[in-house]
Motif scaffolding. Sequence first.
Motif, PDB file in Angstrom:
ATOM      1  N   PHE A  88      -6.996 -17.710  26.009  1.00  0.00           N
ATOM      2  CA  PHE A  88      -5.751 -18.117  25.356  1.00  0.00           C
ATOM      3  C   PHE A  88      -4.543 -17.469  26.043  1.00  0.00           C
ATOM      4  O   PHE A  88      -4.649 -16.380  26.608  1.00  0.00           O
ATOM      5  N   PRO A  89      -3.412 -18.177  26.064  1.00  0.00           N
ATOM      6  CA  PRO A  89      -2.251 -17.742  26.851  1.00  0.00           C
ATOM      7  C   PRO A  89      -1.878 -16.289  26.587  1.00  0.00           C
ATOM      8  O   PRO A  89      -1.830 -15.831  25.438  1.00  0.00           O
ATOM      9  N   ASN A 103       3.837 -12.797  17.461  1.00  0.00           N
ATOM     10  CA  ASN A 103       5.032 -13.438  16.918  1.00  0.00           C
ATOM     11  C   ASN A 103       5.759 -14.299  17.944  1.00  0.00           C
ATOM     12  O   ASN A 103       6.760 -14.933  17.620  1.00  0.00           O
ATOM     13  N   GLY A 104       5.262 -14.323  19.183  1.00  0.00           N
ATOM     14  CA  GLY A 104       5.910 -15.109  20.214  1.00  0.00           C
ATOM     15  C   GLY A 104       5.498 -16.570  20.168  1.00  0.00           C
ATOM     16  O   GLY A 104       4.712 -17.008  19.317  1.00  0.00           O
ATOM     17  N   GLU A 105       6.015 -17.336  21.138  1.00  0.00           N
ATOM     18  CA  GLU A 105       5.700 -18.762  21.194  1.00  0.00           C
ATOM     19  C   GLU A 105       4.233 -19.001  21.499  1.00  0.00           C
ATOM     20  O   GLU A 105       3.607 -19.923  20.969  1.00  0.00           O
ATOM     21  N   PHE A 106       3.652 -18.147  22.368  1.00  0.00           N
ATOM     22  CA  PHE A 106       2.275 -18.352  22.799  1.00  0.00           C
ATOM     23  C   PHE A 106       1.264 -17.511  22.012  1.00  0.00           C
ATOM     24  O   PHE A 106       0.082 -17.811  21.997  1.00  0.00           O
ATOM     25  N   GLY A 107       1.749 -16.448  21.362  1.00  0.00           N
ATOM     26  CA  GLY A 107       0.850 -15.549  20.662  1.00  0.00           C
ATOM     27  C   GLY A 107      -0.085 -16.218  19.664  1.00  0.00           C
ATOM     28  O   GLY A 107      -1.280 -15.911  19.607  1.00  0.00           O
ATOM     29  N   PRO A 108       0.401 -17.178  18.856  1.00  0.00           N
ATOM     30  CA  PRO A 108      -0.472 -17.785  17.837  1.00  0.00           C
ATOM     31  C   PRO A 108      -1.473 -18.814  18.390  1.00  0.00           C
ATOM     32  O   PRO A 108      -2.282 -19.332  17.624  1.00  0.00           O
ATOM     33  N   VAL A 114      -9.966 -20.565  17.182  1.00  0.00           N
ATOM     34  CA  VAL A 114     -10.596 -20.350  15.879  1.00  0.00           C
ATOM     35  C   VAL A 114     -10.924 -21.688  15.226  1.00  0.00           C
ATOM     36  O   VAL A 114     -11.999 -21.857  14.618  1.00  0.00           O
ATOM     37  N   LYS A 115     -10.025 -22.661  15.369  1.00  0.00           N
ATOM     38  CA  LYS A 115     -10.272 -23.991  14.796  1.00  0.00           C
ATOM     39  C   LYS A 115     -11.470 -24.676  15.454  1.00  0.00           C
ATOM     40  O   LYS A 115     -12.239 -25.371  14.777  1.00  0.00           O
ATOM     41  N   PHE A 142      -4.245  -7.654  17.696  1.00  0.00           N
ATOM     42  CA  PHE A 142      -5.633  -7.612  18.150  1.00  0.00           C
ATOM     43  C   PHE A 142      -6.582  -7.572  16.961  1.00  0.00           C
ATOM     44  O   PHE A 142      -7.587  -8.281  16.909  1.00  0.00           O
ATOM     45  N   GLN A 143      -6.256  -6.768  15.978  1.00  0.00           N
ATOM     46  CA  GLN A 143      -7.098  -6.663  14.789  1.00  0.00           C
ATOM     47  C   GLN A 143      -7.173  -8.000  14.055  1.00  0.00           C
ATOM     48  O   GLN A 143      -8.256  -8.430  13.628  1.00  0.00           O
ATOM     49  N   GLN A 144      -6.028  -8.689  13.933  1.00  0.00           N
ATOM     50  CA  GLN A 144      -6.030  -9.980  13.248  1.00  0.00           C
ATOM     51  C   GLN A 144      -6.864 -11.005  14.020  1.00  0.00           C
ATOM     52  O   GLN A 144      -7.627 -11.780  13.426  1.00  0.00           O
ATOM     53  N   ILE A 145      -6.700 -11.025  15.355  1.00  0.00           N
ATOM     54  CA  ILE A 145      -7.459 -11.971  16.180  1.00  0.00           C
ATOM     55  C   ILE A 145      -8.955 -11.724  16.043  1.00  0.00           C
ATOM     56  O   ILE A 145      -9.741 -12.662  15.861  1.00  0.00           O
TER      57      ILE A 145
END
Length: 381
Positions: A88-89, A103-108, A114-115, A142-145
């Motif tokens: 992922f980017p 919180n950036g454009e590519f972070g999410p 996950v989908k 990182f923890q959330q990912i």
Amino acid sequence: MIFEKGELFCGPGGLSLGALKAKVTGKNGELFAVKHKWASDYDPAAVETYRENICKPNNYDPKTVFQKDVRELKIDELEPINAFAFGFPCNDYSLVGEKKGINGEFGPLYSYGVKVLASKEPQWFIAENVSGLESANEGQAFQQILNDLENAGPGYMLTPHLYKFEEYGVPQTRRRIIIVGIRKNLNLQFKVPAPTHGPGNFVTAKQALEGEPIPEDAPNQEPTRHHQRVIDMLSFIPPGENAWSEKIPPALRLNVKGARMSQIYRRLKEDAPSYTVTGSGGGGTHIYHYRDLRALTNRERARLQTFPDKYDFKGGKEAVRKQIGMAVPPDGAKVIIEAILKTFAGIEYDSVPSKWSVNSQEKSNSELELAMQEIAAASEK
């Protein structure tokens, strides 16, 4: 067992090439291997490269590679798969730049991986990102990912690790976080493959660039045109040093205020692995030869990334540079995916402990937070 792999953010196909090269024979003679099913990337040049080098030689339908923004991809309509990969980017997790993290454009965008896990429930997956991922948003990203990947679909046993690719035969000091997940209901535990190289037997830049001559008809071999001032400056920079070398006469030094990046006009050392090949940056970031007064060609950069000379990157010179710099080194991917195949084949292999464990059944939230703090502290040393 043949695993059919889907891939998001496939780039030019470095991870896929490594996957196709990874083959394991099981105890009863069964072949464990990976084949392409579908892939997607938003970059048209990278998609063309993937089709030319992954699909064409292996008779895969080029229409199974989608040139599309992942946010517009209809994941539920993609063909079933039992293996999945996504690098992922990394733009918002890099150690350089604005470091916006999740919180950036590519972070999410990891959430689209996950989908896929929730929709296709593959038996295993491999995810890749830069080492800066673990410190983004003070470790919370990182923890959330990791939590989202572990709990996706049927749930996955995760083995994340900070791989130093030079320790696996790649002629480059490239550090990347690789997360391997195996579906929990399969009761298999992936282990980090033990390094194969170390001080004394690292593959050096000279071995990579001069071990065999680059064929005259090799693609992506266009030289860079340098101003005479750059050539003159390079003549004073010893191998391993950069534009801030004290050996450069004052008249040829760069007039730069503020931060001085270590890779600006940095020349390689012939007896050591290259520094990290990157896919972006202006003048002075193209990697400079240890002997010749010039930047490397894209073909030479591809050699440092372990792509074969016949691998034909499509697009203009800068588009090719971007693809090479952002790719996963095929030889490094091959080592990790072979270990995954051995895990499924029930074959033991030399391994080392992962530095941290993230599966909820093994660690409480407080232990996970402590592990993240340890990782962040280690990365600063």
